[in-house]
Scaffold this active site. Structure first.
Site, short mmCIF file in Angstrom:
data_model
loop_
_atom_site.label_atom_id
_atom_site.label_comp_id
_atom_site.label_asym_id
_atom_site.label_seq_id
_atom_site.Cartn_x
_atom_site.Cartn_y
_atom_site.Cartn_z
CB SER A 140 34.33 -5.38 10.82
OG SER A 140 33.06 -4.43 11.14
CE1 TYR A 153 37.65 -1.92 11.40
CE2 TYR A 153 35.35 -1.70 10.80
CZ TYR A 153 37.29 -2.27 11.76
OH TYR A 153 37.02 -3.16 12.56
N1 LIG Z 1 35.20 -2.64 18.54
C1 LIG Z 1 34.64 -3.40 18.03
O1 LIG Z 1 33.31 -3.15 17.72
C2 LIG Z 1 34.72 -4.10 16.62
C3 LIG Z 1 34.04 -4.86 15.40
C4 LIG Z 1 34.41 -5.37 14.57
C5 LIG Z 1 35.34 -5.98 14.06
N2 LIG Z 1 36.62 -5.48 15.37
C6 LIG Z 1 37.86 -5.63 15.42
O2 LIG Z 1 38.02 -6.07 16.44
C7 LIG Z 1 39.75 -6.27 16.84
C8 LIG Z 1 40.17 -5.64 18.24
O3 LIG Z 1 40.11 -4.12 18.39
P1 LIG Z 1 39.14 -3.44 19.79
O4 LIG Z 1 38.06 -2.61 19.43
O5 LIG Z 1 39.69 -4.37 20.24
O6 LIG Z 1 40.11 -2.37 19.13
P2 LIG Z 1 41.10 -1.84 20.25
O7 LIG Z 1 40.33 -1.78 21.69
O8 LIG Z 1 40.93 -0.06 20.13
O9 LIG Z 1 42.48 -2.51 20.78
C9 LIG Z 1 43.54 -2.50 19.67
C10 LIG Z 1 44.57 -3.46 20.38
O10 LIG Z 1 45.69 -3.17 18.78
C11 LIG Z 1 47.14 -2.77 18.89
N3 LIG Z 1 47.45 -1.96 17.70
C12 LIG Z 1 46.67 -1.25 17.11
N4 LIG Z 1 47.09 -0.32 15.79
C13 LIG Z 1 48.51 -1.79 15.49
C14 LIG Z 1 49.80 -1.78 14.45
N5 LIG Z 1 49.98 -0.59 13.92
N6 LIG Z 1 50.56 -2.55 15.37
C15 LIG Z 1 50.65 -2.78 16.64
N7 LIG Z 1 49.41 -3.30 17.14
C16 LIG Z 1 48.21 -2.34 16.62
C17 LIG Z 1 46.62 -1.44 20.31
O11 LIG Z 1 47.37 -1.49 20.30
P3 LIG Z 1 48.41 0.51 20.17
O12 LIG Z 1 47.61 1.30 19.26
O13 LIG Z 1 49.32 0.54 21.41
O14 LIG Z 1 49.33 -0.54 19.25
C18 LIG Z 1 46.18 -2.43 20.56
O15 LIG Z 1 46.18 -2.95 21.50
C19 LIG Z 1 40.38 -5.40 15.46
O16 LIG Z 1 40.33 -5.84 14.24
C20 LIG Z 1 39.09 -4.99 14.86
O17 LIG Z 1 38.59 -3.96 13.49
C21 LIG Z 1 35.71 -4.70 16.34
#
Ligand SMILES: NC(=O)c1ccc[n+]([C@@H]2O[C@H](COP(=O)([O-])OP(=O)(O)OC[C@H]3O[C@@H](n4cnc5c(N)ncnc54)[C@H](OP(=O)(O)O)[C@@H]3O)[C@@H](O)[C@H]2O)c1
Length: 239
Positions: A140, A153
């Protein structure tokens, strides 16, 4: 490239970026090993993908060593891994407290999920990682920028980045990438901005093309911003 025999393991693949990556790899016929904690969302994802490719969906928490071992066993059963995407992650508390107010138990939980779990997975799948396998650890911009309120985070993602950089020099047989995907309209992003309208943020599907040069190309190990890797259309200037 013919990916019929290629296998990818993606954590956190039931929604958001992990789901978007799973969809594009399924279209390319990669065999997929997927996880997430929520069983029904994950099995729903598998149902949608399984007409396109082979999918093993293992519900579980990446913090759970037994679950991570089961992911590694699935990888062994399928003859090894070409790609691991450590995508599952937690924001921590929402709204995010300032560091001096952050409960240490919550910080430990963030570091277990965002730093230790990705390393634990790589330790367990190590014998299954083929030479020239790619490891993509999702980071991130909060790993680099000192945003007030993002200390928990952000510091966990900074730790993940340094861990990735050292893994890369220790393991030249693999390509190790740590990637900032940019802001995306997902559940985690909404948790980061509770009550705010985030409808102007791009969907994860728009970012995924930026991952393809890392998956298919020969870029050196390192830190990348997915948005900078999205192929730009060629414009032909009229004479
Ligand atoms: N969204 C943004 O703007 C953004 C920006 C920078 C970086 N990121 C990074 O991008 C990645 C994806 O994020 P996202 O925004 O797509 O998040 P998201 O929509 O909340 O999806 C997270 C996924 O991970 C699973 N998950 C969460 N905790 C888990 C655990 N302990 N064990 C197994 N599965 C788990 C969730 O399912 P369950 O809850 O059912 O486990 C879900 O499938 C992350 O690494 C995040 O830090 C996101």
């Amino acid at each position: 490239m013919n990916n019929v025999y290629k296998t990818a393991l993606i954590t956190g693949a039931s929604r958001g970026l992990g789901w978007a990556l799973a969809k594009i790899l399924a279209r390319e016929k990669w065999r997929l090993i997927l996880d997430a904690r929520g069983k029904y969302a994950l099995l729903g994802a598998r149902l949608l993908l399984k007409t396109t490719t082979r999918v093993a969906a293992l519900p579980g928490d990446v913090q759970d060593e037994t679950h991570v071992e089961a992911l590694a066993q699935q990888a062994a059963a399928w003859g090894g891994l070409d790609l691991v995407i450590n995508n599952a992650s937690t924001l921590g508390l929402s709204p995010q407290p300032a560091l001096l107010d952050y409960p240490l138990e919550s910080l430990q939980q963030i570091f277990r999920t965002n730093v230790l779990a990705p390393l634990s997975l790589l330790q367990k799948v190590r014998p299954q990682l083929k030479d020239n396998a790619r490891i993509i650890n999702i980071s991130s911009d909060a790993a680099r920028e000192a945003y007030a309120g993002w200390g928990g985070y952000g510091s966990s993602k900074a730790a993940l980045e340094q861990l990735s950089a050292i893994l890369a020099v220790e393991n030249p047989q693999w390509k190790v990438y740590w990637v900032d995907p940019g802001d995306m309209r997902t559940q985690m992003h909404q948790e980061a901005y509770p009550g705010e309208d985030i409808s102007d943020r791009p969907l994860p599907e728009t970012v995924v093309p930026g991952f393809l040069p890392l998956i298919h190309g020969d870029l050196p190990s390192g830190r990348y911003r997915a948005l900078e890797l999205i192929p730009q259309p060629l414009f032909h200037e009229e004479a």
